[in-house]
Design a protein around this motif. Structure first.
Motif, PDB file in Angstrom:
ATOM      1  N   ALA A 165       0.833  -1.194   0.000  1.00  0.00           N
ATOM      2  CA  ALA A 165       0.000   0.000   0.000  1.00  0.00           C
ATOM      3  C   ALA A 165       0.873   1.252   0.000  1.00  0.00           C
ATOM      4  CB  ALA A 165      -0.909  -0.010   1.226  1.00  0.00           C
ATOM      5  N   GLN A 166       0.407   2.252  -0.711  1.00  0.00           N
ATOM      6  CA  GLN A 166       1.116   3.530  -0.723  1.00  0.00           C
ATOM      7  C   GLN A 166       0.698   4.335   0.505  1.00  0.00           C
ATOM      8  OE1 GLN A 166       3.415   4.575  -2.843  1.00  0.00           O
ATOM      9  NE2 GLN A 166       3.328   2.696  -4.036  1.00  0.00           N
ATOM     10  N   HIS A 167       1.663   4.954   1.145  1.00  0.00           N
ATOM     11  CA  HIS A 167       1.394   5.745   2.333  1.00  0.00           C
ATOM     12  C   HIS A 167       1.605   7.212   1.991  1.00  0.00           C
ATOM     13  CE1 HIS A 167       1.103   2.266   5.005  1.00  0.00           C
ATOM     14  NE2 HIS A 167       2.089   1.741   4.284  1.00  0.00           N
ATOM     15  N   GLY A 168       0.715   8.042   2.507  1.00  0.00           N
ATOM     16  CA  GLY A 168       0.796   9.470   2.231  1.00  0.00           C
ATOM     17  C   GLY A 168       1.666  10.225   3.205  1.00  0.00           C
ATOM     18  N   GLY A 169       2.070   9.606   4.277  1.00  0.00           N
ATOM     19  CA  GLY A 169       2.896  10.268   5.277  1.00  0.00           C
ATOM     20  C   GLY A 169       3.750   9.260   6.007  1.00  0.00           C
ATOM     21  N   PHE A 170       4.302   9.691   7.124  1.00  0.00           N
ATOM     22  CA  PHE A 170       5.144   8.794   7.910  1.00  0.00           C
ATOM     23  C   PHE A 170       4.292   7.703   8.548  1.00  0.00           C
ATOM     24  CE2 PHE A 170       7.836  12.623   7.931  1.00  0.00           C
ATOM     25  CZ  PHE A 170       8.967  12.057   7.404  1.00  0.00           C
ATOM     26  N   TRP A 171       4.851   6.513   8.663  1.00  0.00           N
ATOM     27  CA  TRP A 171       4.122   5.372   9.187  1.00  0.00           C
ATOM     28  C   TRP A 171       5.084   4.378   9.807  1.00  0.00           C
ATOM     29  CZ3 TRP A 171       4.850   0.514   6.803  1.00  0.00           C
ATOM     30  CH2 TRP A 171       5.627   0.549   5.643  1.00  0.00           C
ATOM     31  N   PHE A 172       4.581   3.546  10.708  1.00  0.00           N
ATOM     32  CA  PHE A 172       5.343   2.440  11.291  1.00  0.00           C
ATOM     33  C   PHE A 172       4.897   1.147  10.633  1.00  0.00           C
ATOM     34  CE2 PHE A 172       6.248   5.078  15.100  1.00  0.00           C
ATOM     35  CZ  PHE A 172       7.602   4.836  15.183  1.00  0.00           C
ATOM     36  N   GLY A 173       5.780   0.197  10.534  1.00  0.00           N
ATOM     37  CA  GLY A 173       5.432  -1.111  10.012  1.00  0.00           C
ATOM     38  C   GLY A 173       6.647  -1.823   9.460  1.00  0.00           C
ATOM     39  N   VAL A 174       6.498  -3.136   9.260  1.00  0.00           N
ATOM     40  CA  VAL A 174       7.605  -3.927   8.724  1.00  0.00           C
ATOM     41  C   VAL A 174       7.402  -4.253   7.254  1.00  0.00           C
ATOM     42  CG1 VAL A 174       8.188  -4.925  10.954  1.00  0.00           C
ATOM     43  CG2 VAL A 174       6.577  -6.105   9.478  1.00  0.00           C
ATOM     44  N   ASP A 175       6.267  -3.923   6.687  1.00  0.00           N
ATOM     45  CA  ASP A 175       5.983  -4.212   5.288  1.00  0.00           C
ATOM     46  C   ASP A 175       6.464  -3.034   4.427  1.00  0.00           C
ATOM     47  OD1 ASP A 175       5.077  -5.645   3.131  1.00  0.00           O
ATOM     48  OD2 ASP A 175       3.050  -4.791   3.244  1.00  0.00           O
ATOM     49  N   VAL A 176       7.780  -2.928   4.268  1.00  0.00           N
ATOM     50  CA  VAL A 176       8.389  -1.807   3.567  1.00  0.00           C
ATOM     51  C   VAL A 176       9.475  -2.331   2.633  1.00  0.00           C
ATOM     52  CG1 VAL A 176      10.036  -1.396   5.438  1.00  0.00           C
ATOM     53  CG2 VAL A 176       9.486   0.458   3.888  1.00  0.00           C
ATOM     54  N   ASP A 177       9.628  -1.695   1.498  1.00  0.00           N
ATOM     55  CA  ASP A 177      10.717  -2.019   0.575  1.00  0.00           C
ATOM     56  C   ASP A 177      11.837  -1.011   0.789  1.00  0.00           C
ATOM     57  OD1 ASP A 177       9.278  -4.086  -0.538  1.00  0.00           O
ATOM     58  OD2 ASP A 177       8.513  -2.874  -2.186  1.00  0.00           O
ATOM     59  N   ILE A 178      13.016  -1.512   1.146  1.00  0.00           N
ATOM     60  CA  ILE A 178      14.163  -0.637   1.389  1.00  0.00           C
ATOM     61  C   ILE A 178      15.234  -0.974   0.356  1.00  0.00           C
ATOM     62  CG2 ILE A 178      15.920   0.078   3.047  1.00  0.00           C
ATOM     63  CD1 ILE A 178      14.059  -0.873   5.261  1.00  0.00           C
ATOM     64  N   LEU A 179      15.550  -0.033  -0.491  1.00  0.00           N
ATOM     65  CA  LEU A 179      16.602  -0.107  -1.507  1.00  0.00           C
ATOM     66  C   LEU A 179      16.302  -1.064  -2.663  1.00  0.00           C
ATOM     67  CD1 LEU A 179      19.877   0.062   0.611  1.00  0.00           C
ATOM     68  CD2 LEU A 179      18.724   1.910  -0.588  1.00  0.00           C
ATOM     69  N   PHE A 180      15.652  -2.187  -2.420  1.00  0.00           N
ATOM     70  CA  PHE A 180      15.361  -3.151  -3.470  1.00  0.00           C
ATOM     71  C   PHE A 180      13.873  -3.466  -3.481  1.00  0.00           C
ATOM     72  CE2 PHE A 180      19.601  -4.192  -1.761  1.00  0.00           C
ATOM     73  CZ  PHE A 180      20.362  -3.873  -2.878  1.00  0.00           C
ATOM     74  N   THR A 181      13.307  -3.661  -4.642  1.00  0.00           N
ATOM     75  CA  THR A 181      11.901  -4.023  -4.746  1.00  0.00           C
ATOM     76  C   THR A 181      11.688  -5.410  -4.156  1.00  0.00           C
ATOM     77  OG1 THR A 181      11.733  -2.714  -6.763  1.00  0.00           O
ATOM     78  CG2 THR A 181       9.981  -4.310  -6.344  1.00  0.00           C
ATOM     79  N   GLY A 182      10.727  -5.512  -3.249  1.00  0.00           N
ATOM     80  CA  GLY A 182      10.399  -6.792  -2.653  1.00  0.00           C
ATOM     81  C   GLY A 182      11.249  -7.192  -1.470  1.00  0.00           C
ATOM     82  N   TRP A 183      12.165  -6.336  -1.032  1.00  0.00           N
ATOM     83  CA  TRP A 183      12.991  -6.683   0.129  1.00  0.00           C
ATOM     84  C   TRP A 183      12.983  -5.551   1.122  1.00  0.00           C
ATOM     85  CZ3 TRP A 183      17.632  -4.954   2.409  1.00  0.00           C
ATOM     86  CH2 TRP A 183      18.141  -5.825   3.375  1.00  0.00           C
ATOM     87  N   PRO A 184      12.785  -5.740   2.359  1.00  0.00           N
ATOM     88  CA  PRO A 184      12.560  -6.953   3.121  1.00  0.00           C
ATOM     89  C   PRO A 184      11.083  -7.303   3.291  1.00  0.00           C
ATOM     90  CG  PRO A 184      12.920  -5.181   4.655  1.00  0.00           C
ATOM     91  CD  PRO A 184      13.041  -4.609   3.261  1.00  0.00           C
ATOM     92  N   SER A 185      10.172  -6.565   2.646  1.00  0.00           N
ATOM     93  CA  SER A 185       8.750  -6.878   2.838  1.00  0.00           C
ATOM     94  C   SER A 185       8.444  -8.283   2.330  1.00  0.00           C
ATOM     95  CB  SER A 185       7.885  -5.851   2.105  1.00  0.00           C
ATOM     96  OG  SER A 185       8.075  -5.957   0.718  1.00  0.00           O
ATOM     97  N   GLY A 186       7.671  -9.003   3.101  1.00  0.00           N
ATOM     98  CA  GLY A 186       7.306 -10.356   2.728  1.00  0.00           C
ATOM     99  C   GLY A 186       8.272 -11.420   3.211  1.00  0.00           C
TER     100      GLY A 186
END
Length: 126
Positions: free
Chosen positions: A2-23
């Motif tokens: 999901a796209q977020h419009g502002g700052f948010w907490f959670g572990v379902d995030v893509d950092i630097l690479f698509t699909g990592w580490p989410s999932g």
């Protein structure tokens, strides 16, 4: 994701690479935060060190250009981590910058202590 419009907490995030580490679960998320911490720590240390020396010769231009490229690359990677708008990543970047500042400052003070002026003899004013 999901796209977020502002700052948010959670572990379902893509950092630097698509699909990592989410999932991939919590372990990969925390390892990604360790990577972000190390990148921001290196970026802060690079920002605090001088780029050139007083006696820089033209032969060392390629080495300095490569170092500048590395510094810029690491800084851009940290920027890409921040634009995920995840507060956990943002806090990790800030802690990494603080850690880099403290580590380099302590290294400098330990290995290159400031000279101490000698006290005047017989309490004479200098």
């Amino acid at each position: 994701m999901a796209q977020h419009g502002g700052f948010w907490f959670g572990v379902d995030v893509d950092i630097l690479f698509t699909g990592w580490p989410s999932g991939y679960g919590y372990f990969h998320f925390y390892m990604a935060l360790v990577l972000v911490y190390m990148l921001s720590m290196c970026a802060q240390m690079f920002a605090m060190t001088p780029m050139t020396s007083p006696k820089m010769v033209p032969k060392s231009l390629i080495r300095h250009a490569a170092l500048h490229c590395l510094r810029t690359f690491i800084t851009f990677l940290v920027l890409l981590c921040v634009i995920t708008f995840n507060l956990g990543v943002l806090i990790t970047v800030l802690l990494g910058h603080v850690g880099g500042y403290v580590a380099l400052t302590m290294y400098i003070h330990y290995h290159y202590p400031a000279p101490v002026a000698d006290a005047p003899a017989n309490d004479e004013k200098a």
